[in-house]
Design a protein around this motif. Sequence first.
Motif, PDB file in Angstrom:
ATOM      1  N   SER A 144       0.721  -1.285  -0.088  1.00 30.52           N
ATOM      2  CA  SER A 144      -0.189   0.189   0.022  1.00 30.52           C
ATOM      3  C   SER A 144       0.801   1.315   0.059  1.00 30.52           C
ATOM      4  CB  SER A 144      -0.913   0.162   1.197  1.00 30.52           C
ATOM      5  OG  SER A 144      -0.204   0.328   2.410  1.00 30.52           O
ATOM      6  N   HIS A 145       2.020   0.990   0.162  1.00 28.37           N
ATOM      7  CA  HIS A 145       3.122   2.395   0.139  1.00 28.37           C
ATOM      8  C   HIS A 145       4.206   2.161  -0.920  1.00 28.37           C
ATOM      9  CE1 HIS A 145       5.544   0.324   3.328  1.00 28.37           C
ATOM     10  NE2 HIS A 145       4.466   0.077   3.900  1.00 28.37           N
ATOM     11  N   ALA A 146       4.074   1.170  -1.852  1.00 29.62           N
ATOM     12  CA  ALA A 146       5.029   0.868  -3.023  1.00 29.62           C
ATOM     13  C   ALA A 146       5.439   2.300  -3.570  1.00 29.62           C
ATOM     14  CB  ALA A 146       4.567  -0.096  -3.815  1.00 29.62           C
ATOM     15  N   TRP A 147       4.506   2.962  -3.992  1.00 34.04           N
ATOM     16  CA  TRP A 147       4.533   4.395  -4.755  1.00 34.04           C
ATOM     17  C   TRP A 147       5.529   5.206  -3.991  1.00 34.04           C
ATOM     18  CZ3 TRP A 147       4.503   5.660  -9.723  1.00 34.04           C
ATOM     19  CH2 TRP A 147       4.373   6.989 -10.137  1.00 34.04           C
ATOM     20  N   ALA A 148       5.007   5.528  -2.816  1.00 36.23           N
ATOM     21  CA  ALA A 148       5.833   6.595  -1.829  1.00 36.23           C
ATOM     22  C   ALA A 148       7.218   6.136  -1.641  1.00 36.23           C
ATOM     23  CB  ALA A 148       5.062   6.564  -0.615  1.00 36.23           C
ATOM     24  N   ASP A 149       7.486   4.924  -1.371  1.00 37.59           N
ATOM     25  CA  ASP A 149       8.830   4.194  -1.474  1.00 37.59           C
ATOM     26  C   ASP A 149       9.892   4.604  -2.657  1.00 37.59           C
ATOM     27  OD1 ASP A 149       8.346   3.795   1.184  1.00 37.59           O
ATOM     28  OD2 ASP A 149       7.898   1.372   0.812  1.00 37.59           O
ATOM     29  N   THR A 182       3.211   0.245  -9.102  1.00 40.55           N
ATOM     30  CA  THR A 182       1.813   0.466  -9.383  1.00 40.55           C
ATOM     31  C   THR A 182       0.969  -0.738  -9.855  1.00 40.55           C
ATOM     32  OG1 THR A 182       2.489   1.067 -11.730  1.00 40.55           O
ATOM     33  CG2 THR A 182       2.636   2.743 -10.382  1.00 40.55           C
ATOM     34  N   THR A 183      -0.304  -0.211  -9.985  1.00 38.13           N
ATOM     35  CA  THR A 183      -1.500  -1.390 -10.197  1.00 38.13           C
ATOM     36  C   THR A 183      -1.779  -1.279 -11.897  1.00 38.13           C
ATOM     37  OG1 THR A 183      -2.190  -1.088  -8.376  1.00 38.13           O
ATOM     38  CG2 THR A 183      -3.733  -2.283  -9.997  1.00 38.13           C
ATOM     39  N   GLY A 184      -1.175  -2.346 -12.638  1.00 41.58           N
ATOM     40  CA  GLY A 184      -1.619  -2.553 -14.081  1.00 41.58           C
ATOM     41  C   GLY A 184      -1.541  -3.867 -14.430  1.00 41.58           C
ATOM     42  N   VAL A 217      -2.077  -0.904 -19.369  1.00 37.56           N
ATOM     43  CA  VAL A 217      -3.207  -0.904 -18.739  1.00 37.56           C
ATOM     44  C   VAL A 217      -3.117  -0.465 -17.379  1.00 37.56           C
ATOM     45  CG1 VAL A 217      -4.340  -2.966 -20.167  1.00 37.56           C
ATOM     46  CG2 VAL A 217      -3.270  -3.361 -17.865  1.00 37.56           C
ATOM     47  N   GLY A 218      -4.201   0.081 -16.766  1.00 34.87           N
ATOM     48  CA  GLY A 218      -4.081   0.523 -15.558  1.00 34.87           C
ATOM     49  C   GLY A 218      -2.987   1.925 -15.373  1.00 34.87           C
ATOM     50  N   TYR A 219      -2.312   1.789 -14.435  1.00 36.29           N
ATOM     51  CA  TYR A 219      -1.373   2.917 -14.498  1.00 36.29           C
ATOM     52  C   TYR A 219      -0.404   3.086 -15.847  1.00 36.29           C
ATOM     53  CZ  TYR A 219       2.445   6.095 -13.311  1.00 36.29           C
ATOM     54  OH  TYR A 219       3.320   7.011 -13.355  1.00 36.29           O
ATOM     55  N   GLY A 220      -0.213   1.978 -16.324  1.00 34.86           N
ATOM     56  CA  GLY A 220       0.544   1.995 -17.679  1.00 34.86           C
ATOM     57  C   GLY A 220      -0.060   2.875 -18.937  1.00 34.86           C
ATOM     58  N   GLY A 221      -1.529   2.652 -18.817  1.00 35.03           N
ATOM     59  CA  GLY A 221      -2.190   3.216 -19.927  1.00 35.03           C
ATOM     60  C   GLY A 221      -2.789   4.613 -19.386  1.00 35.03           C
ATOM     61  N   THR A 222      -2.698   5.082 -18.552  1.00 36.85           N
ATOM     62  CA  THR A 222      -3.203   6.353 -17.868  1.00 36.85           C
ATOM     63  C   THR A 222      -2.093   7.410 -17.190  1.00 36.85           C
ATOM     64  OG1 THR A 222      -3.788   5.460 -15.915  1.00 36.85           O
ATOM     65  CG2 THR A 222      -5.477   5.297 -17.411  1.00 36.85           C
ATOM     66  N   GLN A 223      -1.137   6.753 -16.696  1.00 33.64           N
ATOM     67  CA  GLN A 223      -0.549   7.468 -15.579  1.00 33.64           C
ATOM     68  C   GLN A 223      -1.243   8.216 -14.648  1.00 33.64           C
ATOM     69  OE1 GLN A 223       1.497   7.359 -18.909  1.00 33.64           O
ATOM     70  NE2 GLN A 223       2.444   6.066 -17.662  1.00 33.64           N
ATOM     71  N   ASP A 224      -2.285   7.819 -14.109  1.00 36.88           N
ATOM     72  CA  ASP A 224      -3.168   8.338 -13.342  1.00 36.88           C
ATOM     73  C   ASP A 224      -2.913   7.733 -11.945  1.00 36.88           C
ATOM     74  OD1 ASP A 224      -5.272   9.108 -11.562  1.00 36.88           O
ATOM     75  OD2 ASP A 224      -7.015   8.725 -13.103  1.00 36.88           O
ATOM     76  N   TYR A 261      -3.891   5.032  -9.923  1.00 30.82           N
ATOM     77  CA  TYR A 261      -3.535   3.560  -9.754  1.00 30.82           C
ATOM     78  C   TYR A 261      -2.113   3.238  -9.258  1.00 30.82           C
ATOM     79  CZ  TYR A 261      -7.175   3.330 -13.413  1.00 30.82           C
ATOM     80  OH  TYR A 261      -8.483   3.379 -13.855  1.00 30.82           O
ATOM     81  N   MET A 262      -1.536   4.110  -8.509  1.00 35.50           N
ATOM     82  CA  MET A 262      -0.215   3.998  -7.661  1.00 35.50           C
ATOM     83  C   MET A 262      -0.512   3.074  -6.762  1.00 35.50           C
ATOM     84  SD  MET A 262      -0.187   7.318  -5.138  1.00 35.50           S
ATOM     85  CE  MET A 262      -1.607   7.489  -4.059  1.00 35.50           C
ATOM     86  N   ASP A 263       0.814   2.443  -6.307  1.00 35.09           N
ATOM     87  CA  ASP A 263       0.703   1.366  -5.417  1.00 35.09           C
ATOM     88  C   ASP A 263       0.350   0.015  -5.806  1.00 35.09           C
ATOM     89  OD1 ASP A 263       1.767   3.227  -3.312  1.00 35.09           O
ATOM     90  OD2 ASP A 263      -0.570   3.639  -2.936  1.00 35.09           O
ATOM     91  N   VAL A 264       0.622  -1.052  -5.244  1.00 28.05           N
ATOM     92  CA  VAL A 264       0.282  -2.359  -5.555  1.00 28.05           C
ATOM     93  C   VAL A 264      -1.197  -2.777  -4.795  1.00 28.05           C
ATOM     94  CG1 VAL A 264       0.853  -4.916  -5.689  1.00 28.05           C
ATOM     95  CG2 VAL A 264       2.740  -3.044  -5.617  1.00 28.05           C
TER      96      VAL A 264
END
Length: 475
Positions: free
Chosen positions: A79-84, A100-102, A113-120, A123-126
């Motif tokens: 849940s904090h993979a992105w911040a790390d 991220t989630t994709g 797909v997910g983060y990969g398609g949108t950079q939104d 979709y951060m974190d696992v």
Amino acid sequence: MRPITRSVFGASAAAVLLFAVAGCVDEKKVFVERPFFEQPAAAAAGFIGYTDTTTANKQTACGNCHVAHQAGWKQTAHSHAWADLKANAHAAATCEACHTTGQLGNAATTANVGYGGTQDLRYMDVQCEACHGAGLDHAQKPDGSTAPLASIAADTGKLGTAGCSGCHSGTHDGFAEEWRASLHGTVQSHAIGSTATCINCHTGQGALAAWGVTANYKGKTDAPAQHVAITCAVCHDAHSDKFAAQTRYAVTTSDTLTNLCMKCHMRRSVPDMTSSSGPHAPEGPTLLGQAGWIPPNATFKYGDLKGTHATGDMCVTCHMSKTNFAQDTKGYLNVGHTFQATPCVDSKGQFVGGACTDDLRSFKSCTVSGCHGSEAAARSAYATAELRLNTLVAEANRLIALVPKTEFKTNDNLITAGEGATFNVGIATKPGAAAHNPFLTEALLTTSIQALKTQYKLTSTPGVVLTNVLQGHGK
Ligand code: HEC
Ligand code: HEC
Ligand code: HEC
Ligand code: HEC
Ligand code: HEC
Ligand code: HEC
Ligand code: HEC
Ligand code: HEC
């Protein structure tokens, strides 16, 4: 405690939705204050991600209904993979797919797909969908038929093969490569066995069922011949950080029923009155001083003679050393998912695995755990114990061969000195016995030899010392 259960939700989809809504908010309210999810962009390919990205909340769309899973998952490192990642000086676009989630880790078969398609950043974190796959269909029609089931496979990391190795592999984190090199990584042909109970420890689905995991996942009802091995999701709980590194059970307890490793490594550690079978995975009880046949003449009882290492992280201390190997091009890292205490290494200290003589093994795990001053000292202590046990095993076997054959009867509800001594030789000849508990093993052999002598009027070889000499040896 599951907020949503089959017994509560019966037939109609409408009822399901209504209760799901009520279950998410204060009991008196009927309407939820925020939508379960926002309609995702087409490029997300059905991934719905977060509904609240704030660090304090990290609210997944899935977790709006699956409240307990959300609460458990939020405590995990996923849940904090992105911040790390972002806090790391080397963070770059190439790092993002695993943080991220994709498409990685689930059944998605297209990239981006997910983060990969949108950079939104929703979709951060696992998040849930990293393992479960895209959930839009299910969130729109929330029932069992649409549920995106996770897989317990570890797999190859290729797109669409749905498993932890989608991210946990490669040079940054070679867990999958290490695991695959271990016996946990393959279902052996004997795993299915002649009785249904074999799978309780020898396959992934079998172990989860034996441990009472009722959760649904892909392949859960496969026939034993199709079962996966002891995969990541067998030992790790995706939705709980109750134990360090999200293990399903503690590794520190000396209760064989609840120690993660001992749950399987304890099949037969004392003789069975009704069969002639030898020890089967006796490592847990051996470490704890609870294994073997204690002859009537012995002055010790079960639990008296514990291994020196029956403390702290127990099995993990030696078998999952974090600094076993030098990193190499195959992705083996400085962690212990090969589960080998003293793995075979090459001249550069890199893991090669397989079988080899003690001088070609790395004994680093023994120095890392703080018990031995150097690899050489540990190797020498191990050699001393092995030599002593081998001498006693040879003597016990010599005497056992002189015992009348009538003394070896199964199904007579009796353990004769001949049968008991044979069992103890089995304990002593299991790989690693000299490390697991040299004191118990030595005592089992010396008292067995005494019992054979008395019982069958045999004489032992002059020069074979029948007192216990290993205790306190070899630090
Ligand atoms: C609107 C509420 C809602 C949302 C949002 C939701 N679910 Fe569900 N989920 C349900 C209900 C209701 C069931 C059916 C319960 C049952 O049949 O046991 C269910 C069942 C499941 C099951 C179990 C299926 C089974 O066979 O036992 C899984 C796995 C699951 N959901 C995962 C997810 C994931 C992952 C997400 C996010 C992508 C998600 N759910 C989003 C309501 C929801
Ligand atoms: C989308 C990529 C991805 C997938 C799929 C994934 N992980 Fe992870 N996992 C990560 C990342 C990234 C971290 C590091 C998070 C951090 O510490 O910032 C991590 C951390 C962990 C940790 C570390 C726990 C700790 O306390 O140090 C465990 C255990 C773990 N994952 C197990 C699993 C298991 C088991 C699966 C499959 C069921 C899985 N992961 C699937 C990316 C993934
Ligand atoms: C192939 C997937 C993958 C890629 C690509 C990846 N990571 Fe990771 N990363 C992981 C996994 C899995 C873990 C968890 C490992 C563990 O817990 O030991 C992790 C853990 C981490 C951690 C440790 C978090 C912590 O504090 O414990 C940091 C920092 C990190 N990665 C940064 C990066 C950076 C920087 C990059 C790009 C240069 C990157 N990662 C690329 C999968 C990946
Ligand atoms: C690291 C991978 C991973 C992540 C992340 C993950 N799950 Fe799971 N999930 C699994 C696996 C594997 C199973 C089946 C085995 C188990 O439950 O341990 C499962 C089972 C489930 C089930 C089925 C429960 C049942 O009783 O049938 C639900 C519901 C669920 N997960 C929801 C979620 C939700 C909600 C999230 C996010 C908050 C989430 N999961 C995050 C891997 C994951
Ligand atoms: C037989 C049980 C078992 C299996 C199978 C297993 N693990 Fe582990 N794993 C553990 C234990 C125990 C630890 C904690 C080790 C420790 O405390 O040093 C751990 C630690 C970890 C960590 C955290 C490492 C760190 O440095 O903090 C990650 C990430 C991880 N495992 C991922 C995986 C993945 C991915 C797989 C499958 C490829 C897997 N594990 C298979 C038992 C297992
Ligand atoms: C679900 C049951 C299960 C759990 C849990 C489990 N093991 Fe195992 N272990 C097995 C099986 C099955 C084998 C392989 C037996 C065979 O087929 O030869 C094995 C093999 C091993 C081996 C030999 C590995 C090799 O490649 O030579 C070691 C060492 C080991 N386990 C240590 C551990 C440790 C340490 C833990 C706890 C972190 C653990 N095991 C948890 C079932 C389990
Ligand atoms: C309580 C857990 C458990 C059960 C049940 C179990 N095993 Fe095992 N078995 C293990 C573990 C753990 C290992 C690996 C450790 C070892 O070899 O000491 C193993 C190793 C083995 C080995 C390889 C090592 C050897 O001694 O040759 C065979 C063969 C085997 N088991 C067959 C079976 C069969 C057949 C069944 C069913 C009749 C079965 N097992 C039931 C846990 C179990
Ligand atoms: C003091 C360190 C130490 C501890 C603690 C320890 N082991 Fe071992 N173990 C070894 C050594 C050394 C070997 C033999 C060489 C090797 O496999 O690296 C071994 C061998 C084994 C083997 C046989 C591997 C094979 O190659 O066939 C299994 C299975 C095993 N251990 C399981 C366990 C389990 C389960 C625990 C916890 C109950 C445990 N060990 C605790 C050091 C240890």
